[in-house]
Design an enzyme around this catalytic site. Sequence first.
Site, PDB file in Angstrom:
ATOM      1  N   HIS A 292      -5.967   2.462   1.453  1.00 42.25           N
ATOM      2  CA  HIS A 292      -5.171   3.598   1.929  1.00 42.25           C
ATOM      3  C   HIS A 292      -5.754   4.242   3.182  1.00 42.25           C
ATOM      4  O   HIS A 292      -5.067   4.437   4.187  1.00 42.25           O
ATOM      5  CB  HIS A 292      -5.085   4.692   0.849  1.00 42.25           C
ATOM      6  CG  HIS A 292      -4.460   4.237  -0.425  1.00 42.25           C
ATOM      7  ND1 HIS A 292      -3.500   3.265  -0.481  1.00 42.25           N
ATOM      8  CD2 HIS A 292      -4.645   4.642  -1.699  1.00 42.25           C
ATOM      9  CE1 HIS A 292      -3.133   3.090  -1.738  1.00 42.25           C
ATOM     10  NE2 HIS A 292      -3.815   3.901  -2.484  1.00 42.25           N
TER      11      HIS A 292
ATOM     12  N   ASP B 174       0.888  -1.159   0.000  1.00 37.44           N
ATOM     13  CA  ASP B 174       0.000   0.000   0.000  1.00 37.44           C
ATOM     14  C   ASP B 174       0.928   1.210   0.000  1.00 37.44           C
ATOM     15  O   ASP B 174       1.531   1.537   1.011  1.00 37.44           O
ATOM     16  CB  ASP B 174      -0.883   0.006   1.244  1.00 37.44           C
ATOM     17  CG  ASP B 174      -1.916   1.132   1.229  1.00 37.44           C
ATOM     18  OD1 ASP B 174      -1.633   2.170   0.592  1.00 37.44           O
ATOM     19  OD2 ASP B 174      -2.980   0.982   1.844  1.00 37.44           O
ATOM     20  N   HIS B 175       1.061   1.867  -1.158  1.00 38.36           N
ATOM     21  CA  HIS B 175       2.126   2.867  -1.287  1.00 38.36           C
ATOM     22  C   HIS B 175       1.947   4.059  -0.338  1.00 38.36           C
ATOM     23  O   HIS B 175       2.910   4.756  -0.035  1.00 38.36           O
ATOM     24  CB  HIS B 175       2.262   3.343  -2.738  1.00 38.36           C
ATOM     25  CG  HIS B 175       1.149   4.231  -3.208  1.00 38.36           C
ATOM     26  ND1 HIS B 175       0.017   3.745  -3.819  1.00 38.36           N
ATOM     27  CD2 HIS B 175       1.012   5.579  -3.165  1.00 38.36           C
ATOM     28  CE1 HIS B 175      -0.784   4.754  -4.123  1.00 38.36           C
ATOM     29  NE2 HIS B 175      -0.201   5.875  -3.741  1.00 38.36           N
TER      30      HIS B 175
END
Length: 505
Positions: free
Chosen positions: A260, A197-198
Amino acid sequence: MAVAQQENPLVEGLERLPIHPTTMVIFGGTGDLAHRKLLPAIYNLAHEGALPERFNLIAVSRSDIPHGDYQEMARESIEKHSRRKPDAQVLEKLLERVRYVPGTFDDDSVYERLGGCLKEFDDDAGIVFNRLFYLSTAPMFFPVIVEKLGQHGLSKHDDTEVRVVIEKPFGTRLSEALELNRIVLSQLDESQVFRIDHYLGKETVQNMLAFRFANGLFEPIWNRNYIDYVQITAAEDLGVGSRAGYYDTSGALRDLVENHMMQLLALLCMEPPVSFTPDEVRGEKVKVLHAIKQVDPPSQTVRARYTAGMAEGKEVPSYLDEEGVPAESQTETYAALRLEVDNWRWAGVPIYMRTGKRLARKVTEIAITLKPVPHLAFESQGSVGVQPNQLVLTMQPNEGVSLSLGAKIPGTRMRIRPVNMEFLYGTAFLSQSPEAYERLILDAMRGDATLFTRDDEVEAQWRIIDPILESWGNGEPALVEYTAGSAGPAEADALLERGHKWRAV
């Protein structure tokens, strides 16, 4: 006596901790994510000297092209998207160790050739490289690739570490996530799996833990006794662009909230871990997700889509008029929720979340509003009055933290207005923050899973979101509309409790 100048520990960017020699394989190596994010991130790691001393890169994709053509394609991507101007010598050295394997992801011969390429790198160097497989493909290929890696003996190796990075979305419903976890864990140990999950690679997101647990100023007030409400916003000014095909099957809730924003909420609300090891941190996040009360979608959620309007200084079409969007689409481009974490620290504190496309500006932030102080004595003509203190952690566009305080306006009378104390990464640390993918790729090579989601985290997130999707699929609440370039639909105000208000977008 000369005093040695104290070095700023973050001026030089990423720490150069030793990493075992690694061969990284990108499935979907010609795709958009690889071109815009992964290849530039790998170059920047090379530029920083943060890659392992011996590093190889293999790309796997459908296009039938020779190694040389892919190397040139990679060069163009890095030159266009790198956060710094590439150094010719560093770039050449990196590209020398790039190989390309063409074929479809369900083709057994692809994995045989891939295995041969991996062995060739090992034999040439006289060592066994760690393997890092990065699944940068459409989600439908995740189970296919994992099973093929297992069938061809590539998912485990007696003499080295094998790790697999899986991009989002990890399923589109709870049932899919459970099945994907089952398939992945039938071929791999959980310790080998890095669900990326960047957002968790962004410095401000990680700094949430530092602000909370490294400062006596914040932790004592980080609870329901002092915090009035929390807002988590992820607003975009862009439309769906060329992603309509993907976005219309996803929508705002799946695209941003399920992954996110749930991760941001978990980091914000978690208890202090015993240590900052991967399982301790992730264990505390899971407790938060399990403590979230079941949502009543008709009264606690809003879904909407944008109509034509003005954005980015020009007229833009409605979502239904975007290229590739079906005329009968019921997909939301905006989602807002009111949640509550039902534990001793947070019970009774509303947590508002909203995300949307074609809003007034691009901003991702968490705003923590403290309870107001009694302020009758401060009311006077020309005074804004005492506003509640607000701590705002901004992830984009400018990473930083601000704290609003009440201050006296100069003059003879006691007039109060809010002032901001602000900290920005770029000015405080004299350097550009590394891109999120740089940090995460490096962590995956090291085997540090702290910033990646565990199987039980993914399932807990879906257990919150799945009933909302079910209700929305049945038309409750109804899909409403907002004008492109606005702050979103007016219906979102109904989620707020009395005295609360959305921050300006």
